[in-house]
Design a protein around this motif. Structure first.
Motif, PDB file in Angstrom:
ATOM      1  N   GLU B 116       4.577 -12.769  12.583  1.00  0.00           N
ATOM      2  CA  GLU B 116       4.525 -11.317  12.759  1.00  0.00           C
ATOM      3  C   GLU B 116       5.926 -10.705  12.751  1.00  0.00           C
ATOM      4  N   LEU B 117       6.894 -11.473  13.206  1.00  0.00           N
ATOM      5  CA  LEU B 117       8.262 -10.955  13.315  1.00  0.00           C
ATOM      6  C   LEU B 117       8.991 -11.044  11.974  1.00  0.00           C
ATOM      7  N   VAL B 118       8.865 -12.188  11.352  1.00  0.00           N
ATOM      8  CA  VAL B 118       9.600 -12.424  10.105  1.00  0.00           C
ATOM      9  C   VAL B 118       8.601 -12.844   9.034  1.00  0.00           C
ATOM     10  N   LEU B 119       8.702 -12.239   7.871  1.00  0.00           N
ATOM     11  CA  LEU B 119       7.796 -12.621   6.787  1.00  0.00           C
ATOM     12  C   LEU B 119       8.617 -12.858   5.527  1.00  0.00           C
ATOM     13  N   GLY B 120       8.382 -13.988   4.916  1.00  0.00           N
ATOM     14  CA  GLY B 120       9.102 -14.292   3.679  1.00  0.00           C
ATOM     15  C   GLY B 120      10.620 -14.272   3.874  1.00  0.00           C
ATOM     16  N   GLY B 121      11.066 -14.575   5.084  1.00  0.00           N
ATOM     17  CA  GLY B 121      12.507 -14.624   5.337  1.00  0.00           C
ATOM     18  C   GLY B 121      13.121 -13.278   5.669  1.00  0.00           C
ATOM     19  N   GLU B 122      12.308 -12.229   5.686  1.00  0.00           N
ATOM     20  CA  GLU B 122      12.844 -10.905   6.025  1.00  0.00           C
ATOM     21  C   GLU B 122      12.165 -10.403   7.292  1.00  0.00           C
ATOM     22  N   LEU B 123      12.933  -9.632   8.017  1.00  0.00           N
ATOM     23  CA  LEU B 123      12.409  -9.071   9.243  1.00  0.00           C
ATOM     24  C   LEU B 123      11.267  -8.109   8.917  1.00  0.00           C
ATOM     25  N   GLN B 124      10.134  -8.288   9.609  1.00  0.00           N
ATOM     26  CA  GLN B 124       8.986  -7.435   9.310  1.00  0.00           C
ATOM     27  C   GLN B 124       8.802  -6.337  10.342  1.00  0.00           C
ATOM     28  N   GLU B 125       8.861  -6.703  11.590  1.00  0.00           N
ATOM     29  CA  GLU B 125       8.580  -5.726  12.638  1.00  0.00           C
ATOM     30  C   GLU B 125       9.518  -5.993  13.807  1.00  0.00           C
ATOM     31  N   THR B 126      10.286  -4.981  14.195  1.00  0.00           N
ATOM     32  CA  THR B 126      11.244  -5.218  15.278  1.00  0.00           C
ATOM     33  C   THR B 126      10.706  -4.737  16.614  1.00  0.00           C
ATOM     34  N   SER B 127       9.641  -3.974  16.573  1.00  0.00           N
ATOM     35  CA  SER B 127       9.121  -3.462  17.832  1.00  0.00           C
ATOM     36  C   SER B 127       8.372  -4.561  18.585  1.00  0.00           C
ATOM     37  N   LYS B 128       8.807  -4.796  19.795  1.00  0.00           N
ATOM     38  CA  LYS B 128       8.182  -5.830  20.614  1.00  0.00           C
ATOM     39  C   LYS B 128       6.717  -5.473  20.845  1.00  0.00           C
ATOM     40  N   LYS B 129       6.507  -4.194  21.137  1.00  0.00           N
ATOM     41  CA  LYS B 129       5.148  -3.739  21.445  1.00  0.00           C
ATOM     42  C   LYS B 129       4.221  -4.021  20.270  1.00  0.00           C
ATOM     43  N   ASN B 130       4.683  -3.675  19.070  1.00  0.00           N
ATOM     44  CA  ASN B 130       3.804  -3.822  17.920  1.00  0.00           C
ATOM     45  C   ASN B 130       3.471  -5.280  17.637  1.00  0.00           C
ATOM     46  N   VAL B 131       4.451  -6.141  17.797  1.00  0.00           N
ATOM     47  CA  VAL B 131       4.180  -7.554  17.539  1.00  0.00           C
ATOM     48  C   VAL B 131       3.171  -8.072  18.547  1.00  0.00           C
ATOM     49  N   LEU B 132       3.390  -7.743  19.808  1.00  0.00           N
ATOM     50  CA  LEU B 132       2.479  -8.247  20.835  1.00  0.00           C
ATOM     51  C   LEU B 132       1.075  -7.689  20.625  1.00  0.00           C
ATOM     52  N   LYS B 133       1.025  -6.453  20.156  1.00  0.00           N
ATOM     53  CA  LYS B 133      -0.276  -5.850  19.893  1.00  0.00           C
ATOM     54  C   LYS B 133      -0.997  -6.649  18.798  1.00  0.00           C
ATOM     55  N   ALA B 134      -0.245  -7.002  17.763  1.00  0.00           N
ATOM     56  CA  ALA B 134      -0.859  -7.753  16.660  1.00  0.00           C
ATOM     57  C   ALA B 134      -1.359  -9.110  17.147  1.00  0.00           C
ATOM     58  N   ILE B 135      -0.563  -9.770  17.987  1.00  0.00           N
ATOM     59  CA  ILE B 135      -0.966 -11.091  18.483  1.00  0.00           C
ATOM     60  C   ILE B 135      -2.189 -10.955  19.401  1.00  0.00           C
ATOM     61  N   ALA B 136      -2.165  -9.903  20.218  1.00  0.00           N
ATOM     62  CA  ALA B 136      -3.293  -9.703  21.119  1.00  0.00           C
ATOM     63  C   ALA B 136      -4.565  -9.482  20.305  1.00  0.00           C
ATOM     64  N   ALA B 137      -4.449  -8.725  19.225  1.00  0.00           N
ATOM     65  CA  ALA B 137      -5.623  -8.471  18.391  1.00  0.00           C
ATOM     66  C   ALA B 137      -6.144  -9.782  17.799  1.00  0.00           C
ATOM     67  N   GLN B 138      -5.231 -10.662  17.402  1.00  0.00           N
ATOM     68  CA  GLN B 138      -5.650 -11.972  16.877  1.00  0.00           C
ATOM     69  C   GLN B 138      -6.364 -12.769  17.956  1.00  0.00           C
ATOM     70  N   ASP B 139      -5.783 -12.759  19.153  1.00  0.00           N
ATOM     71  CA  ASP B 139      -6.375 -13.539  20.236  1.00  0.00           C
ATOM     72  C   ASP B 139      -7.780 -13.039  20.558  1.00  0.00           C
ATOM     73  N   LEU B 140      -7.926 -11.727  20.462  1.00  0.00           N
ATOM     74  CA  LEU B 140      -9.227 -11.146  20.747  1.00  0.00           C
ATOM     75  C   LEU B 140     -10.250 -11.671  19.742  1.00  0.00           C
ATOM     76  N   LEU B 141      -9.852 -11.681  18.471  1.00  0.00           N
ATOM     77  CA  LEU B 141     -10.747 -12.206  17.444  1.00  0.00           C
ATOM     78  C   LEU B 141     -11.072 -13.662  17.712  1.00  0.00           C
ATOM     79  N   GLN B 142     -10.070 -14.395  18.152  1.00  0.00           N
ATOM     80  CA  GLN B 142     -10.282 -15.824  18.444  1.00  0.00           C
ATOM     81  C   GLN B 142     -11.303 -15.988  19.536  1.00  0.00           C
ATOM     82  N   GLU B 143     -11.122 -15.159  20.584  1.00  0.00           N
ATOM     83  CA  GLU B 143     -12.035 -15.333  21.714  1.00  0.00           C
ATOM     84  C   GLU B 143     -13.463 -15.031  21.294  1.00  0.00           C
ATOM     85  N   VAL B 144     -13.593 -13.980  20.488  1.00  0.00           N
ATOM     86  CA  VAL B 144     -14.931 -13.673  19.998  1.00  0.00           C
ATOM     87  C   VAL B 144     -15.472 -14.883  19.250  1.00  0.00           C
ATOM     88  N   SER B 145     -14.647 -15.444  18.392  1.00  0.00           N
ATOM     89  CA  SER B 145     -15.189 -16.537  17.589  1.00  0.00           C
ATOM     90  C   SER B 145     -15.389 -17.796  18.423  1.00  0.00           C
TER      91      SER B 145
END
Lengths: 928, 152
Positions: B116-145
């Protein structure tokens, strides 16, 4: 065992614990092999595994791989997971693929199909997973499969921001693999406008993409400059609360700022739009002002982020190299960092200053920090920082501070780290030669170098000192005296013996008057080192001995004794044996006259640039400032060099007993006999420091070699040879800059296609920094012609397209064969060719005072035979030659009559063909 | 552009590796081995940057773990250092005062966060909040599954 987050896989955690509990490497391997066998049997077994089990085993394989073991199965199971409808399984599948699948796997088709499905998903998390996988693998197949899909995702209004971010970087990755996937046209402006996107994350990702696109095609993306400056301006003037989570430790959007500043370094300063330029200057000023403000936090993260932006701003200022006040301000700021307590900052400040030192605007400002830099070189605890200090000293050196800097570097060399010694030696050697005003100082420095760091003194260095001593009468006596003294040390480095041997062999006579350095003493001193030296050095000394025989007949018997010694005459080394026996014979049979001729003092070496610089550049490409200030020191000065292959020249033994002459700029990429052109190439510009921007084609009427074109970026030299109606022309493209010149594409144009045939051999399109490449052209003269071909060369420098054009030095006179004839037949033919259609005549004013010898020289180079003693008037010149073309040979006579009083010339050309007479007359008119 | 990132322990054990350039496995292993040795040999007060082969290495030690990035010549050293710091912050936030063991046992999570932070060797998202939000969303999907999983 710590808690496992998310949906833990117990089996995996147990396995990891087991591994961690292993007491030995063997136990670990055993445990792993057991697990691998287990997984293999599960995958092969009859029982179908459910998604969870597959996920678990795939994850175990991943872990085993990360421990450093090879994994050669499980790929199929991982690919199966990709199409799972459970996210956690899909995610592990993708992770395995990203880490373990190589791009040419035969599974790639299946993977691409799964990615396609996920890209279509309505759930952005699935889409991102697919994009991340594409970005991680980034193969050509993927570029082909998704090349149309991803640009659409990137600019579509419906795409969510998080997906846009991934799409931008995914596209960047594919673009790096296959540049043609980026659509042009209207897409360009849509991509550029991502810089205006309200979402900072999108802008951050997009800026990386745009930077890469700009590098490929600066013209097309030029519009990004204005937008980037505007965006940057908004960031640097923002307060740290404005940008919320994009503020990092009180610094607003440092990553985006740096990316924008970097993007701007692809262009020259935006001069067409003064508004943009002014705004950019304001931004840079603001960044400097902020650097001076008291820190808002004591955390290192705050200062790092702030300084990161500052350093990038300084890079941009150096790149633009157009605003003296900003450059000097940058220098002062960096000067403060030189004494900062953070090692990282000192390191970066030294590095950045090195670039500042090469700008004419800030060179002086950098010099003010000399003392601190010298201290850094001596006192820094970290060798990489000391190295930076050495680089900076090298870059800041000029004739005003050279003595001091060289002295300090020499002093430091005694204790310097082994890792940087060799490079320091090269630097000292270069600086001392380049800025020497007194060559005795130069000789002292080099001998000191050998004394202090003899092991690190490469051949180039000691070759060079000898070349210089040989070329400079005034320093020879001093050199002889100094090496003699140096050799008296009980232990002295073998390189010192080499230099000493060579110099005493040439100039020992200059100090022989002093009884303390009488011939016998000199010889015995050298010979006392003989047995400690390698065969190569002994061979050199044997040559010295025979030279001494010539200089001092009185020691002949003693030297012959040495030649006769079994260890020489019957040496196991064939070279020593041969030299000993040949020199012995020479000393016996040759009369003193013959001896004196054979062993005459070495002729001066052709003045050419130092090969040491090339060695240094090869060691550290791109890190050696090219510039450095026009040298005011006496010749030989060093000009930026092509990469030179330095190897001992083994085929020059006929002229040079000791094999000492460094091969002239041996081309790095090719290697053929034409190459001596470099000698001319690099000595010509010295006379005209402003460089031969545009070639004067006329000067090539009288010569075949020289610099055809030169500007700040590129130099094109030519060397040609002609025979009958055929010619071979070698063009030498030299890159004068510190970065590669790309897409080099020469093209020829000429009108008389049917009269002259020119073929150009293909050449490498890339010209590395400092390198030189060669291109061959062949020419055939079919019929006499009047128009010399033009050549245009297009290339990319720093991604900015450049085009230069010039005339090729290919004129009719090149196909002349000189013809000898006596006065009688000359005038007989002259009269025969008296018809209106055969004559051409011009009367023109002399260019300056009429200079008979200079005119002779020119005519001699023109290609016709200069016939002396034929014309009744001795001041007149008459010439004869045959022009060779494929269809016919045309005899041609010429007479040039100077009139000294009137400062005029009358030129008459007669030949059997009217067009030839006219063309030769046109070529020669106004040339004297 | 980042060429690769390595996480390794003070004992030289590799904990995470992420490559943004395609190298054969053999070469990757060689680079990893040599770089770990080089970095471990450096003293604490030394500069965090080093010119190594043709890359610029930026590294920092956090407790027992070294974070080490290989960048290209033109990349900004100081910000790479802060990129590492941001990654550490994210790990810390996600795991709750992260330690080496968390990364060993949850290496896949460490990868997901990095993606989420680095993609293809380049910085993708520097906002801590946004990265954590993305990870939380993934975890939520995991829990559902994974709940689905338990029901099966």
């Amino acid at each position: 065992m710590p808690a496992v987050r998310g949906d833990g896989m117990r089996g995996l955690a147990v396995f990891i614990s087991d591994i961690r509990n292993c007491k030995s490497k063997e136990a670990e391997i055993k445990r792993i092999n057991k697990e691998l066998a287990n997984i293999r049997s599960k995958f092969k077994g009859d029982k179908t595994l459910d998604g969870y089990q597959k996920k678990k085993y795939v994850c175990k394989l991943l872990f085993i791989f990360l421990l450093g073991h090879d994994i050669d199965f499980g790929h199929m199971e991982a690919v199966n997971l990709l199409s799972s409808n459970k996210y956690s399984e899909k995610q592990i599948g993708y992770l395995f693929i990203s880490v373990l699948v190589n791009t040419n796997s035969d599974l790639i088709k299946l993977i691409i199909q799964s990615i396609k499905n996920d890209l279509q998903s309505r759930n952005p998390i699935h889409v991102n997973l697919a994009l991340q996988c594409i970005a991680n693998i980034g193969s050509k197949d993927m570029a082909e499969a998704f090349g149309t899909e991803i640009p659409k995702l990137l600019v579509s209004g419906d795409t969510m921001d998080v997906v846009k971010q991934s799409a931008a970087l995914c596209l960047l990755r594919l673009f790096r693999k296959c540049p043609e996937i980026i659509p042009g046209g209207e897409w360009t402006s849509r991509i550029i406008h991502l810089l205006n996107d309200p979402h900072m994350g999108v802008v951050t990702a997009a800026t990386s993409l745009i930077d890469a696109l700009v590098k490929k095609n600066p013209e097309e993306y030029k519009g990004c400059v204005t937008l980037a400056v505007a965006r940057l301006s908004r960031i640097v003037t923002a307060s740290y609360t404005d940008l919320q989570d994009y503020t990092y430790y009180f610094v607003p959007a440092p990553w985006l700022s740096v990316k924008l500043l970097r993007l701007l370094q692809n262009y020259t300063p935006p001069s067409e739009e003064p508004g943009v330029r002014g705004r950019l200057s304001e931004c840079l000023e603001t960044i400097f002002n902020k650097a001076q403000e008291p820190p808002k936090s004591k955390k290192v993260q705050h200062s790092n982020a702030k300084n990161a932006v500052l350093f990038e701003a300084i890079s941009l200022i150096i790149h633009n190299d157009s605003e003296p006040n900003l450059l000097v301000r940058a220098c002062n700021q960096l000067g403060q960092f030189l004494s900062n307590r953070e090692t990282n900052l000192r390191y970066l400040a030294l590095e950045s200053m090195c670039h500042l030192a090469t700008s004419e605007f800030s060179h002086e400002a950098v010099k003010k920090h000399q003392e601190v830099v010298i201290l850094s070189m001596k006192m820094e605890k970290d060798v990489s920082v000391r190295q930076q200090a050495v680089d900076l000293l090298y870059a800041m050196c000029d004739k005003t501070n050279a003595e001091e800097i060289v002295q300090e570097m020499l002093a430091y060399l005694e204790t310097a780290d082994y890792s940087i010694r060799e490079e320091m030696v090269l630097k000292v050697a270069i600086l001392s030669e380049k800025y020497a005003t007194d060559f005795t100082w130069y000789v002292d420095v080099i001998l000191n170098l050998i004394r202090i760091a003899g092991d690190y003194v490469s051949e180039e260095v000691w070759y060079r000192v000898i070349q210089i001593v040989i070329n400079r009468d005034e320093v020879q006596g001093y050199a002889a005296k100094t090496v003699f003294e140096a050799l008296q040390a009980p232990t002295c480095h073998e390189n010192m013996v080499k230099v000493g041997g060579y110099i005493l062999g040439e100039f020992g006579n200059l100090i022989a008057g002093d009884t303390r350095s009488s011939p016998q003493v000199q010889f015995e001193l050298l010979h006392s080192k003989y047995h400690l030296c390698s065969a190569a050095t002994r061979a050199l000394l044997l040559s010295t001995y025979i030279k001494l025989v010539n200089l001092f007949p009185e020691i002949k018997n003693r030297v012959q004794e040495v030649f006769r010694a079994d260890s020489n005459l019957r040496s196991a080394d064939v070279e020593l044996q041969q030299r000993a026996s040949e020199y012995l014979q020479l000393s016996i049979v040759a009369s003193s006259d013959v001896l004196a001729t054979v062993l005459e003092e070495m002729p001066a070496f052709p003045e050419r640039e130092s090969s040491i610089l090339a060695v240094l550049k090869k060691k550290k490409p791109g890190r050696i400032p090219d510039d450095v200030k026009e040298s005011k020191s006496p010749q030989p000065s060093i000009t930026p060099a092509p990469v030179i292959n330095n190897s001992i020249n083994s085929n020059n033994s006929s002229a040079d007993l000791l094999g000492l002459s460094t091969p002239p700029g041996t081309n790095a990429t090719t290697g053929n006999g034409l190459l001596d052109v470099l000698g001319d190439l690099y000595s010509t510009p010295k006379k005209s420091p402003t460089t031969v921007q545009q070639n004067n084609i006329k000067k090539f009427l009288f010569k075949n070699n020289g610099v055809l074109f030169e500007n700040d970026l590129i130099q094109i030299g030519v060397k040609s040879e002609f025979r009958q109606n055929l010619g071979r022309i070698g063009l030498f493209y030299g890159n004068k800059t510190q970065s590669a010149i790309q897409n080099v594409h020469p093209e020829l144009h000429w009108t008389d296609l049917h009269k002259l045939n020119v073929q150009m051999k293909p050449m490498e399109p890339v010209l590395e920094a400092g390198a030189q490449i060669q291109q061959m052209l062949t020419a055939e003269c079919i019929e006499d012609f009047a128009d010399a071909p033009s050549m245009s060369v297009s290339f990319l420098y720093n991604n900015v397209p450049q085009k230069i054009s010039m005339k090729l030095p290919l004129t009719l006179n090149k196909f002349f064969e000189p013809t000898e004839m006596n006065g009688e037949s000359f005038f007989a033919r002259w009269k025969n060719l008296g018809g209106e259609q055969q004559r051409a005549q011009k009367i023109f004013k002399a260019q300056g005072a009429i200079d008979i010898p200079a005119t002779r020289t020119k005519l001699a180079g023109f290609g016709m035979q200069l016939l002396d003693g034929i014309d009744p008037n001795p001041d007149n010149f008459v010439c004869a030659g045959i022009v060779h073309t494929r269809v016919q040979q045309v005899g041609c006579l010429m007479r040039l009559e100077p009139n000294k009083q009137a400062q005029m010339f009358r030129l008459t050309v007669r030949s059997s063909k009217e067009t030839v007479s006219q063309e030769i007359c046109n070529l020669l008119a106004d040339q004297f | 552009m980042m060429q690769f990132m390595l996480l390794f322990s003070r004992q030289g054990k590799l904990r995470l590796q992420k490559w943004y350039v395609a190298h054969p496995d053999k070469l990757k292993k060689k680079i990893t081995r040599e770089l770990i040795t080089t970095v471990l040999a450096r003293k604490p007060k030394m500069c965090s940057f080093l010119e190594w082969k043709d890359v610029k290495v930026v590294y920092k030690r956090y407790a027992s773990l070294y974070f080490c990035c290989a960048m290209e010549q033109e990349d900004n050293e100081l910000l790479t250092l802060e990129l590492i710091h941001r990654y550490v912050e994210l790990l810390d936030k996600y795991f709750g005062s992260v330690c080496e063991l968390d990364i060993i046992f949850n290496f896949e999570k460490a990868y997901f966060i990095l993606d989420e932070l680095v993609l293809g060797g380049e910085l993708q998202e520097t906002s801590k909040k946004n990265v954590l939000k993305a990870i939380a969303a993934q975890d939520l999907l995991q829990e559902v599954s994974s709940q689905d999983n338990e029901l099966v």
